[in-house]
Design an enzyme around this catalytic site. Structure first.
Site, PDB file in Angstrom:
ATOM      1  N   THR A 192     -11.870  13.179 -79.227  1.00 49.64           N
ATOM      2  CA  THR A 192     -11.930  11.934 -80.142  1.00 49.64           C
ATOM      3  C   THR A 192     -13.275  11.463 -79.866  1.00 49.64           C
ATOM      4  O   THR A 192     -13.783  10.927 -80.911  1.00 49.64           O
ATOM      5  CB  THR A 192     -10.695  11.115 -79.841  1.00 49.64           C
ATOM      6  OG1 THR A 192      -9.570  11.678 -80.084  1.00 49.64           O
ATOM      7  CG2 THR A 192     -11.048   9.702 -80.667  1.00 49.64           C
TER       8      THR A 192
ATOM      9  N   THR B 156      -8.727  13.818 -74.824  1.00 46.43           N
ATOM     10  CA  THR B 156      -7.604  13.242 -73.977  1.00 46.43           C
ATOM     11  C   THR B 156      -6.239  13.986 -73.755  1.00 46.43           C
ATOM     12  O   THR B 156      -5.689  13.726 -72.678  1.00 46.43           O
ATOM     13  CB  THR B 156      -7.240  11.585 -74.168  1.00 46.43           C
ATOM     14  OG1 THR B 156      -6.646  11.480 -75.423  1.00 46.43           O
ATOM     15  CG2 THR B 156      -8.698  10.754 -74.121  1.00 46.43           C
ATOM     16  N   ASP B 157      -5.850  14.643 -74.922  1.00 53.04           N
ATOM     17  CA  ASP B 157      -4.469  14.992 -75.013  1.00 53.04           C
ATOM     18  C   ASP B 157      -4.031  15.936 -73.679  1.00 53.04           C
ATOM     19  O   ASP B 157      -2.950  15.923 -73.401  1.00 53.04           O
ATOM     20  CB  ASP B 157      -4.251  15.722 -76.513  1.00 53.04           C
ATOM     21  CG  ASP B 157      -4.060  14.514 -77.256  1.00 53.04           C
ATOM     22  OD1 ASP B 157      -3.932  13.421 -76.979  1.00 53.04           O
ATOM     23  OD2 ASP B 157      -4.042  14.876 -78.407  1.00 53.04           O
TER      24      ASP B 157
ATOM     25  N   TYR C 271      20.605  15.880 -52.378  1.00 48.47           N
ATOM     26  CA  TYR C 271      22.003  15.938 -53.144  1.00 48.47           C
ATOM     27  C   TYR C 271      22.283  17.489 -52.873  1.00 48.47           C
ATOM     28  O   TYR C 271      21.196  18.385 -52.864  1.00 48.47           O
ATOM     29  CB  TYR C 271      21.824  15.638 -54.615  1.00 48.47           C
ATOM     30  CG  TYR C 271      21.249  13.963 -54.915  1.00 48.47           C
ATOM     31  CD1 TYR C 271      22.564  13.212 -54.748  1.00 48.47           C
ATOM     32  CD2 TYR C 271      20.359  13.645 -55.118  1.00 48.47           C
ATOM     33  CE1 TYR C 271      22.212  11.703 -54.869  1.00 48.47           C
ATOM     34  CE2 TYR C 271      20.242  12.275 -55.382  1.00 48.47           C
ATOM     35  CZ  TYR C 271      21.080  11.510 -55.303  1.00 48.47           C
ATOM     36  OH  TYR C 271      20.845  10.149 -55.356  1.00 48.47           O
TER      37      TYR C 271
ATOM     38  N   LYS D 233      -2.083  11.648 -68.515  1.00 50.34           N
ATOM     39  CA  LYS D 233      -2.290  10.531 -69.539  1.00 50.34           C
ATOM     40  C   LYS D 233      -0.891   9.918 -69.774  1.00 50.34           C
ATOM     41  O   LYS D 233       0.184  10.615 -70.005  1.00 50.34           O
ATOM     42  CB  LYS D 233      -2.506  11.435 -70.869  1.00 50.34           C
ATOM     43  CG  LYS D 233      -2.790  10.564 -72.132  1.00 50.34           C
ATOM     44  CD  LYS D 233      -3.560  11.205 -73.133  1.00 50.34           C
ATOM     45  CE  LYS D 233      -3.437  10.306 -74.495  1.00 50.34           C
ATOM     46  NZ  LYS D 233      -3.895  11.015 -75.827  1.00 50.34           N
TER      47      LYS D 233
END
Ligand code: ASP
Length: 334
Positions: free
Chosen positions: A13, A86-87, A278, A157
């Site tokens: 971007t 950024t993704d 657990y 992110k």
């Protein structure tokens, strides 16, 4: 050592322009040089394009080539900034942390939520922070975003629209910028543990799945049948998976015995796994699943790809996976 900083553009971007089909990374680094020179101040910069991609289109082969390019340039520059969408930025910063382990200069990855052409964008601020960190002489792979610097293998992110899109997960920020300037927490910077050697091989026969109520065990069997060598599972809570009505752990046992490496992480963003609490976690450890502990999903997955690119030896894989390579794991569940 030269104090010159190299800025490598991969797209995203920050370099976006509006086209008929929507935003695309349309600016080259040369189109952005005026703005970059404005934010670099006294720091001498050089610029180059590596690619111009929406980071959804970044693949492991790009990581390998980018690591190679950074390795080639490392002696000519005091630091390197990578502009990235950024993704998938946190996947790239995690993998570069492994491939460029022990690099002697700062490598700082940044991007933005708005294009550098937009007067109200975060782009200039993020580049300013990245260039400043790249000139800090503090070696390692980092992410600079929204006036903070994070370890590359701890960044994730966490917001899709806000300027504060990234957080450092289970680890302190390396630096923050305030009215007092950039304050670097040197105690948080992992020490270099040896000499630098480019290690950019990887395996892309790695799969990631998220656990959900209703998951079919056949799905995991199909992954193994396709020849995958590694599986990263985002399990529940501190590492829970089903074993009663649908014996998912039983299926994992089969595929682990077939030679596949299985790593168990968590869907929870913070605090990591703790599989010795657990019954379900203990069962998974008992069949030989590895534990992601406090690693981010991005680091846990790319570390698996990286290690499987180096060795097929199951005990070596197990040993390597638990080692702290670049600050990605404390080994202790919180
Ligand atoms: N789709 C863009 C990318 O990752 C988003 C961004 O850069 O913020 O390339």
């Amino acid at each position: 050592m030269s104090r010159k900083i190299l800025i490598i553009n991969t797209g995203g971007t920050l370099s976006a322009v509006m086209k008929g089909n929507g935003l695309i990374p349309g600016l080259s680094i040369y189109d952005m040089q005026k703005e970059l020179r404005m934010v670099s101040g006294d720091t001498d910069i050089e610029i180059e394009d590596f690619c111009s991609l929406d980071s959804a289109n970044i693949f492991p082969e790009d990581w390998g080539l980018l690591a190679e390019r950074i390795s080639e340039c490392r002696n000519q520059y005091g630091g390197i900034v990578v502009i990235h969408g950024t993704d998938t930025l946190a996947y790239t910063s995690s993998m570069l942390s492994f491939m460029l382990r022990n690099i002697g200069i700062p490598v700082v990855i940044t991007g933005s939520q708005l294009s550098i052409t937009n007067p109200v964008a975060d782009a200039m601020e993020n580049c300013r922070c990245a260039i400043h960190m790249a000139a800090s002489q503090i070696p390692g792979v980092f992410v600079a975003f929204n006036r903070k610097v994070m370890l590359g293998c701890r960044a994730s992110k966490v917001r899709s629209l806000s300027f504060d899109a990234f957080e450092s997960i289970n680890y302190p920020n390396i630096a923050t910028i305030s009215s007092l300037g950039m304050k670097i927490d040197t105690t948080a910077v992992p020490e270099r543990t040896g000499i630098f050697k480019l290690a950019n091989s990887y395996s892309d026969k790695v799969c990631m799945i998220k656990m959900f109520p209703g998951i079919h065990t056949e799905f995991v069997e199909a992954v193994a049948d396709q020849g995958y060598k590694g599986l990263y599972i985002e399990a529940y809570g501190i590492g829970g998976m089903p074993f009663l009505k649908h014996d998912f752990i039983g299926t994992l046992d089969k595929i682990i015995r077939g030679g596949m490496t299985v790593v168990v992480g968590t869907q929870c963003r913070y605090e990591g796994t703790k599989m010795d609490v657990y019954e379900t976690g203990k069962r998974a450890l008992g069949i030989g699943a590895l534990e992601a502990c406090d690693m981010t999903g991005e680091a846990a997955l790319t570390k698996l790809m990286w290690i499987l690119g180096m060795t097929d030896d199951l005990s070596e894989i197990r040993d390597y996976y638990s080692i702290n390579v670049a600050g990605e794991i404390t080994g202790l569940s919180l």
